[in-house]
Design a protein around this motif. Sequence first.
Motif, PDB file in Angstrom:
ATOM      1  N   ALA A 171      78.189  -9.514  49.997  1.00  0.00           N
ATOM      2  CA  ALA A 171      78.966  -8.664  50.904  1.00  0.00           C
ATOM      3  C   ALA A 171      80.317  -9.304  51.226  1.00  0.00           C
ATOM      4  CB  ALA A 171      78.179  -8.407  52.183  1.00  0.00           C
ATOM      5  N   ALA A 172      80.324 -10.619  51.408  1.00  0.00           N
ATOM      6  CA  ALA A 172      81.579 -11.318  51.684  1.00  0.00           C
ATOM      7  C   ALA A 172      82.516 -11.234  50.487  1.00  0.00           C
ATOM      8  CB  ALA A 172      81.305 -12.771  52.041  1.00  0.00           C
TER       9      ALA A 172
ATOM     10  N   ARG B 135      77.623 -17.057  53.920  1.00  0.00           N
ATOM     11  CA  ARG B 135      78.875 -16.435  53.512  1.00  0.00           C
ATOM     12  C   ARG B 135      80.094 -17.271  53.904  1.00  0.00           C
ATOM     13  NH1 ARG B 135      80.952 -11.085  55.817  1.00  0.00           N
ATOM     14  NH2 ARG B 135      82.946 -12.122  55.327  1.00  0.00           N
TER      15      ARG B 135
ATOM     16  N   ARG C 178      70.109 -15.578  51.580  1.00  0.00           N
ATOM     17  CA  ARG C 178      71.276 -14.869  52.111  1.00  0.00           C
ATOM     18  C   ARG C 178      72.248 -14.450  51.009  1.00  0.00           C
ATOM     19  NH1 ARG C 178      71.974 -15.720  57.848  1.00  0.00           N
ATOM     20  NH2 ARG C 178      70.402 -17.154  58.670  1.00  0.00           N
TER      21      ARG C 178
ATOM     22  N   GLU D  41      74.321 -11.482  51.823  1.00  0.00           N
ATOM     23  CA  GLU D  41      75.471 -11.702  52.694  1.00  0.00           C
ATOM     24  C   GLU D  41      76.634 -12.314  51.912  1.00  0.00           C
ATOM     25  OE1 GLU D  41      74.336 -13.993  56.089  1.00  0.00           O
ATOM     26  OE2 GLU D  41      72.557 -12.767  56.488  1.00  0.00           O
TER      27      GLU D  41
END
Length: 384
Positions: free
Chosen positions: A365-366, A337, A359, A362
């Motif tokens: 999400a960022a 991220r 990932r 992640e």
Amino acid sequence: MELRYGTNPQQQAAIEPARPGAWPVRVLHGSPSFVNLLDALNGWQLVLEASRALNRPAAASFKHVSPAGAAVAGPVDDVVAELYGVDPAGVGALTSAYLRARDVDPKSSYGDFAAVSHPVDAELAGMLAGVVCDGIVAPGYAPGTVATLSRKKNGRFLVLEADDSFVPPDIEAREVFGVRLTQQRDTTALSTALLDNVVCGTLPATARDDLLLGLAVLRYTQSNSVCYVRDGATLGIGAGQQSRVDCTRLAGAKADTWWLRRHPAVRALAFRPGLRRQDRINWQIRFVEGDLTPGENARLSEVFYEPVAALTDEQRAQWLADLTGVAFASDGALPFRDNVDHAYRHGVAHLAEPGGSIRSGEVEAACREHGISLVHTGLRLFHH
């Protein structure tokens, strides 16, 4: 076609078409080197794909087999107009594309190889006659333009004509240290369909165009690579780094420099008469970067009429906060991220990457945290 020399002058070089008699470019003037041809062939493919995908004239400024900048035709702002002495309201489409491409990283574009998607007209030839550029590749030339360009560099300026109907072989080959490698050519078309998988956020039409230009740029940029794009022009390109986040930070710093060159304090710098354009550009950039060496500080009175005060941290932060709506594209999946966190600091609002890393959750999400729209293209665009 004959080559002047190889990658270095001490290396002899030769060239032949992959299919007998089938050349993608021909020499109209000058004598190309090995690297000239690499720049020209990569640059031509980039502008051809970008122009076809976006239906606008495209241009690229190449250095060392990667673009320093790329753009499609669009408005030329006052900073570019003043620097190159053009009328922003009257500049032609093809010239605007090249000026916008060259202004992305004008320090790196010094001595570039230009590539344009449409035939060179008198306006572009006249503009090129006044800048430090080593050559150009284009699909044609208006009458008189080759003669204009051939006078550059004491007659050593390279003029190449590309065949826009040329279809390359399906198999590519290269030799490295006695080993021949072959692979299928990547023929995946660059289209808005690659941007249909919007994972989060919304993607306006302008962002789609910018991301599509970004993908065309990355396809012909040494990997790892990322680029920042806004309003049909790259703002910063990070190429050839072993760590992707280093690409992101490097390209982000270039985008910041591009934007800070538009700060009123930079535009107000009073240069002494007779200073060449490239020297003015280099001093603008050094003023923006702010870490002048003792030797540079000692020369300030030779360069400027009046004492100059460096931008404060507050001035920089306030100005950079206005850089918004930037699109960001990556040639490979974002592994962490941190790429998103750094990209956000440079005004990124839209992001395209292949997706599929362990990932990716992640990274998503960022993007949600920063309000960045995220697109998974499913397409890796490594270039080596």
